[in-house]
Design a protein around this motif. Structure first.
Motif, PDB file in Angstrom:
ATOM      1  N   GLY A 101      10.008  14.846  20.176  1.00  0.00           N
ATOM      2  CA  GLY A 101      10.307  15.445  21.466  1.00  0.00           C
ATOM      3  C   GLY A 101      11.787  15.397  21.810  1.00  0.00           C
ATOM      4  N   ILE A 102      12.123  16.034  22.934  1.00  0.00           N
ATOM      5  CA  ILE A 102      13.511  16.111  23.395  1.00  0.00           C
ATOM      6  C   ILE A 102      13.736  14.976  24.390  1.00  0.00           C
ATOM      7  CG2 ILE A 102      15.265  17.565  24.454  1.00  0.00           C
ATOM      8  CD1 ILE A 102      13.533  19.989  23.758  1.00  0.00           C
ATOM      9  N   SER A 103      14.527  13.999  24.009  1.00  0.00           N
ATOM     10  CA  SER A 103      14.826  12.875  24.894  1.00  0.00           C
ATOM     11  C   SER A 103      16.054  13.194  25.741  1.00  0.00           C
ATOM     12  CB  SER A 103      15.084  11.614  24.069  1.00  0.00           C
ATOM     13  OG  SER A 103      16.320  11.726  23.378  1.00  0.00           O
ATOM     14  N   ARG A 104      16.311  12.342  26.715  1.00  0.00           N
ATOM     15  CA  ARG A 104      17.501  12.542  27.542  1.00  0.00           C
ATOM     16  C   ARG A 104      18.773  12.355  26.726  1.00  0.00           C
ATOM     17  NH1 ARG A 104      19.533   7.841  30.328  1.00  0.00           N
ATOM     18  NH2 ARG A 104      18.585   5.895  29.616  1.00  0.00           N
ATOM     19  N   TYR A 105      18.675  11.643  25.609  1.00  0.00           N
ATOM     20  CA  TYR A 105      19.855  11.456  24.760  1.00  0.00           C
ATOM     21  C   TYR A 105      20.184  12.729  23.984  1.00  0.00           C
ATOM     22  CZ  TYR A 105      18.688   6.699  25.965  1.00  0.00           C
ATOM     23  OH  TYR A 105      18.395   5.565  26.675  1.00  0.00           O
ATOM     24  N   HIS A 106      19.178  13.534  23.682  1.00  0.00           N
ATOM     25  CA  HIS A 106      19.436  14.838  23.070  1.00  0.00           C
ATOM     26  C   HIS A 106      20.165  15.764  24.044  1.00  0.00           C
ATOM     27  CE1 HIS A 106      16.040  13.611  20.358  1.00  0.00           C
ATOM     28  NE2 HIS A 106      16.809  14.203  19.468  1.00  0.00           N
ATOM     29  N   ARG A 107      19.893  15.591  25.327  1.00  0.00           N
ATOM     30  CA  ARG A 107      20.427  16.517  26.331  1.00  0.00           C
ATOM     31  C   ARG A 107      21.828  16.132  26.819  1.00  0.00           C
ATOM     32  NH1 ARG A 107      14.823  16.171  27.996  1.00  0.00           N
ATOM     33  NH2 ARG A 107      13.844  18.232  28.019  1.00  0.00           N
ATOM     34  N   GLN A 108      22.189  14.873  26.676  1.00  0.00           N
ATOM     35  CA  GLN A 108      23.371  14.373  27.370  1.00  0.00           C
ATOM     36  C   GLN A 108      24.661  15.098  27.005  1.00  0.00           C
ATOM     37  OE1 GLN A 108      23.489  10.168  28.048  1.00  0.00           O
ATOM     38  NE2 GLN A 108      25.703  10.050  27.779  1.00  0.00           N
ATOM     39  N   HIS A 109      24.855  15.432  25.733  1.00  0.00           N
ATOM     40  CA  HIS A 109      26.112  16.047  25.308  1.00  0.00           C
ATOM     41  C   HIS A 109      26.016  17.563  25.122  1.00  0.00           C
ATOM     42  CE1 HIS A 109      28.097  12.208  24.956  1.00  0.00           C
ATOM     43  NE2 HIS A 109      27.158  11.755  24.152  1.00  0.00           N
ATOM     44  N   GLY A 110      24.811  18.121  25.195  1.00  0.00           N
ATOM     45  CA  GLY A 110      24.671  19.572  25.194  1.00  0.00           C
ATOM     46  C   GLY A 110      24.782  20.248  23.849  1.00  0.00           C
ATOM     47  N   GLY A 111      24.665  19.500  22.743  1.00  0.00           N
ATOM     48  CA  GLY A 111      24.702  20.128  21.424  1.00  0.00           C
ATOM     49  C   GLY A 111      23.472  20.980  21.172  1.00  0.00           C
TER      50      GLY A 111
END
Length: 651
Positions: free
Chosen positions: A211-221
């Motif tokens: 799944g997509i965690s908040r760590y995947h989202r933090q930098h916007g890659g």
């Protein structure tokens, strides 16, 4: 022999006897002389070692310790550090490593750190060895302006698209991207560094099936969202697919493509389970599962059960995501199952936008040794089969192909492109860019570099800003090396590489082009010239059924149209009909199981822990799902998650 036997017998209890003597002597010292810290330390040490030795004599698990109390521990300690001793002090630069050689690891470290990766004094490889490969160069070299090679996945913008419900948001992808590795198996800081590095150099980061965690989202890659059989992030309570939850995340601008994971090279056909003690609130939030409860990934999907249903599922995901590219990843297994998927494409006129071929040599997922060593097709054979099949049914122009499996340097990339890949993914390469030392303890949570752990103290060692830069530099420097290879070969883009450019030594005196060893099929050959194709196609194409993954017997019409698939006489190679009969033959009844023993392959995780990243035993449900909105305890937990410590310089 007698002297050797005497020595062995005399040394058995010598260490224990010495510890007893040290304890007694230090006790007398303290009794008969003034107080001494040295004597006290010797007494404590001797007493502890004596107790350990006595325990060794009484325990029943290890015969070595019963025969060699205390001394036997030296054997276990040396065995424990044997891989490190070999890796750092014995293994040669190009000696076959496990699984990567020192030279392969070194080039990743050098490129990720921006250090010089040139080598003096010639190659260390044996150019006369069987299997050695090289690229033929050109006397008319080219000049390429940028190393940033890219491809369109899902069609080109503004061009008409073929098929049912085609992609409307094609993705401009790099030819080298991060392979699927989930948060949970990877630490939070590792995910942050990978995604930040992907953002810095403009390439894609596959989320893995967790799944997509908040760590995947933090930098916007850029993200490729992998949907596995557990449907994490888009599932109902019973583990089935939830369309509304999927659409909510799939339409986020950061998500560029959707990838259905059918199987992975590390353990194809094998499910998995994340023990409840590892299901933290952060992992539960990313996966959409209860906190502290065992999380099962089934070995197959529940959203489809036939090839045609898979095609319709692809259309459903494409429409729910707003027209983004949708594809699937698989490691090639039963050939008729792959052919059945292709027949479903032909029947429905639905095609995935891409297919990722994962080789059996892939290894970011922990797997039983038999799966790692002997299950699934290597990437070379899988990629060649997929590319040729799509060419043979005139669908190759509609589908891009990715490849993964021990892709580390630019020659690995070039070789995959020559075999038919449009882009490559790497998991362990980018792990080494983060600092992975190939300790091979990924599944234990004891990763020495903080990459594959949920231990907050171990994870803290991985400094995100530094490691993100290394990820970006490894990507850029590897593609720069690929650019130089292409220039030397007189080419302008990786899509110009073909099997005609790669040469392989087959023995000490003969070489052959890869095009001669692994020839490319002609366009449409499986539709109008099956009789003259390789036996793989002649034997297994008739067994494939678009409406089932099971093999079928060829029909009477097919028998009349294709004489080559009819039964052969005794002593001749089997035909498609005979293979179908053997695969579907009824077996006699088998005896019922009699053993009630449950295999105990690993110690249970201890949920009674004080580690901040693990779960107390009383946590049995997901607070976010069970508590009403505005609940103060839920708000407090959310504040704790936001206040998680970050590395210096990290926003």
């Amino acid at each position: 022999m007698k002297l050797h036997a005497y020595f062995v017998n005399s040394v058995r209890y010598t260490t224990l006897a010495l510890c007893v003597l040290v304890a007694l002597a230090s006790a007398l010292w303290l009794l008969l002389a003034p107080f001494s810290r040295v004597a006290l330390a010797l007494l404590v040490l001797g007493s502890l070692l004596t107790l350990v030795g006595l325990r060794d004599l009484r325990q029943t698990r290890h015969a070595i310790l019963r025969n060699y109390p205390l001394l036997g521990h030296l054997r276990f300690w040396l065995e424990f550090i044997r891989p490190e001793i070999r890796q750092y002090f014995i293994e040669g630069d190009v000696e076959k490593g496990e699984p990567f050689t020192r030279a392969q690891r070194s080039v990743v470290y050098q490129r990720s750190k921006g250090e010089a990766d040139v080598r003096p004094f010639g190659t260390k490889l044996d150019v006369g060895a069987k299997g050695y490969e090289w690229i033929n160069h050109s006397m008319q070299t080219t000049h390429i302006d940028s190393h940033d090679f890219r491809i369109w996945i899902g069609g080109r913008p503004g061009e008409p698209r073929e098929g049912v419900s085609p992609c409307t948001q094609p993705y401009n992808a790099s030819v080298f991207n991060i392979s699927a590795m989930s948060f949970g198996s990877m630490s939070a800081n590792a995910v942050l560094a990978l995604n930040k590095g992907a953002k810095m150099d403009g390439f894609a980061h596959d989320t893995g099936e967790g799944g997509i965690s908040r760590y995947h989202r933090q930098h916007g890659g850029d993200l490729i969202w992998e949907i596995g059989s557990g449907y994490f992030g888009c599932r109902n309570e019973d583990g089935s697919f939830n369309a509304e939850r999927f659409a909510a995340q799939a339409r986020e601008p950061q998500v560029k493509m959707i990838e259905i994971k059918i199987s992975q090279g590390a353990k194809p056909g094998h499910g998995g389970m994340l023990p409840g003690a590892k299901v933290t609130p952060e992992i539960a939030a990313a996966r959409g599962i209860p906190v502290g409860v065992d999380c099962v990934s089934p070995s197959s999907h529940s959203a489809f059960s036939t090839p045609v249903e898979l095609m319709h599922f692809i259309v459903q995901l494409r429409e729910l995501s707003g027209g983004k590219p949708v594809g699937f990843k698989l490691c090639i297994g039963h050939i008729w199952e792959w052919f059945a998927i292709v027949k479903a494409m032909l029947e429905t006129d639905i095609t995935p936008d891409y297919i990722v071929v994962d080789g059996a040599e892939g290894g970011t997922g922990a797997a039983p040794v038999e799966f790692s060593d002997h299950m699934g097709a290597p990437v070379q054979e899988g990629l060649h089969l997929v590319n040729n099949t799509l060419i043979g049914v005139n669908l190759r122009h509609r589908i891009k192909i990715g490849a993964a499996g021990k892709v580390i340097n630019s020659f690995d990339l070039a070789r995959m492109f020559a075999l038919g890949a449009d882009w490559c993914n790497s998991g362990r390469g980018f792990m080494m860019a983060l600092g992975c030392i190939q300790a091979q303890v990924c599944h234990t949570g004891l990763c020495p570099t903080g990459i594959t752990t949920q231990d907050a103290l171990r994870e803290r060692a991985l400094v995100v800003p530094d490691k993100a830069t290394r990820v970006a530099q490894y990507h850029a420097n590897t593609l720069h090396a690929l650019k130089e290879l292409l220039q030397a070969a007189g080419l302008m883009h990786p899509d110009q590489l073909t099997p005609h450019h790669i040469v392989r030594r087959v023995d000490s005196s003969r070489i052959r082009l890869l095009s001669a060893i692994m020839p490319t099929i002609h366009f449409g050959a499986l539709l109008d010239d099956l009789e003259n194709q390789h036996s793989v196609y002649k034997l297994y194409w008739p067994l494939a059924d678009a409406h089932s993954f099971a093999p079928r017997s060829p029909s009477e019409e097919e028998l009349r149209a294709s004489p080559g698939i009819r039964p052969t006489i005794a002593g001749r190679p089997a035909s498609a009909v005979q293979i179908a009969q053997e695969l579907t033959r009824k077996r006699p009844p088998r005896p019922q199981p009699v053993s009630a023993l449950v295999p105990d392959q690993a110690r249970r995780f201890n949920p009674a822990t004080t580690q901040p990243s693990q779960v107390p035993p009383q946590w049995t449900g997901s607070g976010a799902d069970q508590r009403p909105p505005g609940d103060p305890l839920a708000a407090a937990e959310d504040g704790v998650m936001r206040a998680r410590k970050r590395e210096p310089g990290e926003k």
